[in-house]
Design an enzyme around this catalytic site. Structure first.
Site, PDB file in Angstrom:
ATOM      1  N   MET A  39      -6.032  -2.695   0.917  1.00 50.42           N
ATOM      2  CA  MET A  39      -6.648  -2.823  -0.305  1.00 50.42           C
ATOM      3  C   MET A  39      -7.424  -1.532  -0.231  1.00 50.42           C
ATOM      4  O   MET A  39      -8.370  -1.138   0.617  1.00 50.42           O
ATOM      5  CB  MET A  39      -7.335  -3.929  -0.233  1.00 50.42           C
ATOM      6  CG  MET A  39      -6.704  -5.336  -0.529  1.00 50.42           C
ATOM      7  SD  MET A  39      -7.589  -6.858  -0.537  1.00 50.42           S
ATOM      8  CE  MET A  39      -8.080  -7.231   1.272  1.00 50.42           C
ATOM      9  N   ALA A  40      -7.218  -0.733  -1.358  1.00 50.31           N
ATOM     10  CA  ALA A  40      -8.037   0.390  -1.598  1.00 50.31           C
ATOM     11  C   ALA A  40      -9.609   0.314  -1.702  1.00 50.31           C
ATOM     12  O   ALA A  40      -9.946  -0.540  -2.341  1.00 50.31           O
ATOM     13  CB  ALA A  40      -7.832   1.253  -2.602  1.00 50.31           C
ATOM     14  N   GLN A  92      -0.760   2.662   5.841  1.00 50.32           N
ATOM     15  CA  GLN A  92       0.165   2.480   4.712  1.00 50.32           C
ATOM     16  C   GLN A  92       0.080   3.859   3.984  1.00 50.32           C
ATOM     17  O   GLN A  92      -0.874   4.389   3.477  1.00 50.32           O
ATOM     18  CB  GLN A  92      -0.172   1.307   3.876  1.00 50.32           C
ATOM     19  CG  GLN A  92       0.861   1.126   2.724  1.00 50.32           C
ATOM     20  CD  GLN A  92       0.286   0.049   1.608  1.00 50.32           C
ATOM     21  OE1 GLN A  92      -0.482   0.312   0.830  1.00 50.32           O
ATOM     22  NE2 GLN A  92       0.998  -0.969   1.529  1.00 50.32           N
ATOM     23  N   CYS A 123       2.744  -1.274  -6.147  1.00 54.94           N
ATOM     24  CA  CYS A 123       1.375  -0.987  -7.046  1.00 54.94           C
ATOM     25  C   CYS A 123       1.569  -1.376  -8.591  1.00 54.94           C
ATOM     26  O   CYS A 123       2.569  -0.720  -9.238  1.00 54.94           O
ATOM     27  CB  CYS A 123       0.918   0.454  -6.745  1.00 54.94           C
ATOM     28  SG  CYS A 123      -0.861   0.744  -7.753  1.00 54.94           S
ATOM     29  N   LYS A 163       6.342  -2.938   1.561  1.00 56.06           N
ATOM     30  CA  LYS A 163       5.927  -3.794   0.921  1.00 56.06           C
ATOM     31  C   LYS A 163       6.049  -3.697  -0.748  1.00 56.06           C
ATOM     32  O   LYS A 163       6.126  -2.268  -1.156  1.00 56.06           O
ATOM     33  CB  LYS A 163       4.185  -3.905   0.962  1.00 56.06           C
ATOM     34  CG  LYS A 163       3.580  -5.114   0.356  1.00 56.06           C
ATOM     35  CD  LYS A 163       2.157  -5.152   0.910  1.00 56.06           C
ATOM     36  CE  LYS A 163       1.491  -6.411   0.282  1.00 56.06           C
ATOM     37  NZ  LYS A 163       0.929  -5.946  -1.105  1.00 56.06           N
ATOM     38  N   GLY A 226       0.805 -13.420  -1.549  1.00 58.03           N
ATOM     39  CA  GLY A 226       0.314 -13.993  -2.972  1.00 58.03           C
ATOM     40  C   GLY A 226      -0.129 -15.295  -2.743  1.00 58.03           C
ATOM     41  O   GLY A 226       0.385 -16.012  -2.356  1.00 58.03           O
ATOM     42  N   GLY A 249      -4.324 -10.853   1.371  1.00 56.71           N
ATOM     43  CA  GLY A 249      -4.978  -9.669   0.542  1.00 56.71           C
ATOM     44  C   GLY A 249      -6.402 -10.091   0.024  1.00 56.71           C
ATOM     45  O   GLY A 249      -7.416 -10.317   0.802  1.00 56.71           O
ATOM     46  N   ARG A 250      -6.507 -10.548  -1.210  1.00 57.91           N
ATOM     47  CA  ARG A 250      -7.750 -11.005  -2.010  1.00 57.91           C
ATOM     48  C   ARG A 250      -8.468 -12.167  -1.416  1.00 57.91           C
ATOM     49  O   ARG A 250      -9.497 -12.203  -1.549  1.00 57.91           O
ATOM     50  CB  ARG A 250      -7.591 -11.183  -3.506  1.00 57.91           C
ATOM     51  CG  ARG A 250      -7.010 -10.114  -4.010  1.00 57.91           C
ATOM     52  CD  ARG A 250      -6.789 -10.151  -5.592  1.00 57.91           C
ATOM     53  NE  ARG A 250      -5.490 -10.983  -5.738  1.00 57.91           N
ATOM     54  CZ  ARG A 250      -5.319 -12.013  -6.555  1.00 57.91           C
ATOM     55  NH1 ARG A 250      -6.338 -12.117  -7.553  1.00 57.91           N
ATOM     56  NH2 ARG A 250      -4.387 -12.802  -6.757  1.00 57.91           N
TER      57      ARG A 250
END
Length: 397
Positions: A39-40, A92, A123, A163, A226, A249-250
């Site tokens: 995650m940027a 990545q 993305c 990914k 997800g 991720g989030r």
């Protein structure tokens, strides 16, 4: 510092035996089948180190564009740095060109800078997809194949993974063909964020698509991504889809201890971390301290970075709006210590209010694509020029 697992409390209906086999990606053994999603602006060395202090798995860097790496830009060189404690160095790459992708991989391997390379083809950001990059790129299947092949060849013994998303939209799915192409190109694993670019982060991830991919790919692990907001979600995804591991991720934003929950759940430990407000404050402070180290002792820059994490860390906890606002303007560690001193450290874990979705979901939207992009699966010269312009630094997947 002691592991946060030391303060874990028993989970309701906790598993009592391992529920998933350890994951192997190429030559890399993982004790638990868990990967931190790039995650940027988030998964820098500081956050990766913090997550490692709670759990186990593979922790991937922020996305680095292959062009920037080939050009040795100062920022790309800083972002690929790993702390000495990061024993598996995972980077990545984002690329739209086989030559540049191969050169970037060759540089990482030749300089001994990585133990694992992941490639981003997920993305959904419009300024990337409108140039044919990110989740739009696998539509041009042969071009996608050439990028992956060039990277795998240049990486040699270093494992390469990909990914991706399901596709551009419901009418233009790419994940099965792209996954088979990547498998044929020699990747070590394939991760699927089970949404299309059009869905962005909205709605529910399609875990059944992960199961479909698992059935289609037989020689390498398939990882699901997800809507993993808890360890229970991770176990349900594995059970429902049959995937070999999960990508988070989030769900870990402001909750690095989620990796402790995941490690315990996958090994049958039966522990669930439920931090009180004092422990959350300590984790927030530790994150800031690690950011100072990441930014070469630039305390002001570290404090500017940690500000965006305030809402995530204190989600659901009884922290007043005025104190939250001051934390979101913090300028030094000393000031942070004063502000954290105002917390009621004895407040217990609030339960459901601190759980669930984190980060912005957004709404479905028509993907931005180059003109006539969907007319052919081949990359013509006009589109090649647009794709080349897509190599920008954006988060995504």
């Amino acid at each position: 510092m002691p592991s946060a697992l030391d303060t874990a409390a028993p989970a309701a209906h906790a598993p009592t035996a391992p529920v998933a086999a350890p994951l192997t990606i190429g030559p890399l053994p993982l004790s638990v089948p868990v990967v931190l999603a790039p995650m940027a602006g988030i998964t820098n060395t500081a956050f990766r180190r913090l997550c490692r202090e709670y759990g186990a798995g593979l922790y991937v860097s922020e996305m680095i564009t292959s062009r920037a790496l080939v050009e040795r830009t100062p920022e790309s060189m800083r972002l690929i740095k790993h702390h000495e404690s990061e024993t598996t160095r995972s980077i990545q790459l984002y690329s739209v060109d086989p030559v540049t992708a191969g050169e970037a991989a060759a540089f990482l391997v030749g300089e001994g800078l990585a133990d694992h390379i992941d490639m981003n083809f997920g993305c959904p950001v419009p300024k990337v997809t409108r140039k044919g990059g990110g989740a739009a790129l696998p539509w041009k299947l042969e071009h996608f194949r050439r990028i992956v092949e060039a990277t795998v060849k240049a990486a040699g013994s270093i494992p390469v993974t990909v990914k991706m998303r399901k596709g551009i939209d419901a009418d233009h799915l790419t994940y099965l063909e792209a996954a088979k192409a990547a498998e044929g190109a020699g990747v070590a694993a394939i991760a699927l964020h089970a949404r299309t670019a059009a869905e962005f982060y909205s709605g529910n991830a399609d875990w059944d698509a992960i199961g479909t991919l698992k059935q289609a790919v037989s020689s390498v692990p398939v990882l699901g991504n997800g809507d993993i907001w808890s360890a229970e979600d991770a176990l349900r995804m594995v059970e429902q889809s049959g995937c070999d591991g999960i990508v988070v991720g989030r769900g870990c934003l402001g909750r690095p201890w989620l990796f402790g929950d995941l490690a315990s759940a996958f090994t049958g430990g039966g522990l669930k971390i439920q931090p009180g407000l004092g422990e959350v404050g300590d984790a927030f402070r530790r994150h800031a301290e690690l950011l100072v180290d990441f930014y070469d002792d630039d305390e002001a820059r570290a404090c500017r970075d940690i500000r965006k994490h305030v809402a995530w860390y204190f989600k659901g906890y009884p922290v007043g709006g005025e104190l939250r606002a001051r934390l979101a303007r913090v300028e030094s560690l000393a000031q942070m210590d004063d502000l954290l001193g105002e917390l009621d450290r004895d407040q217990p874990y609030p339960g459901a209010p601190a759980e669930g979705q984190r980060g912005r979901a957004g709404t479905p939207k028509k993907p931005s694509l180059p003109q006539n992009w969907l007319a052919s699966r081949e990359l013509d010269e006009a589109h090649r020029a647009e794709v080349t312009a897509a190599e920008l630094h954006h988060s995504g997947g």
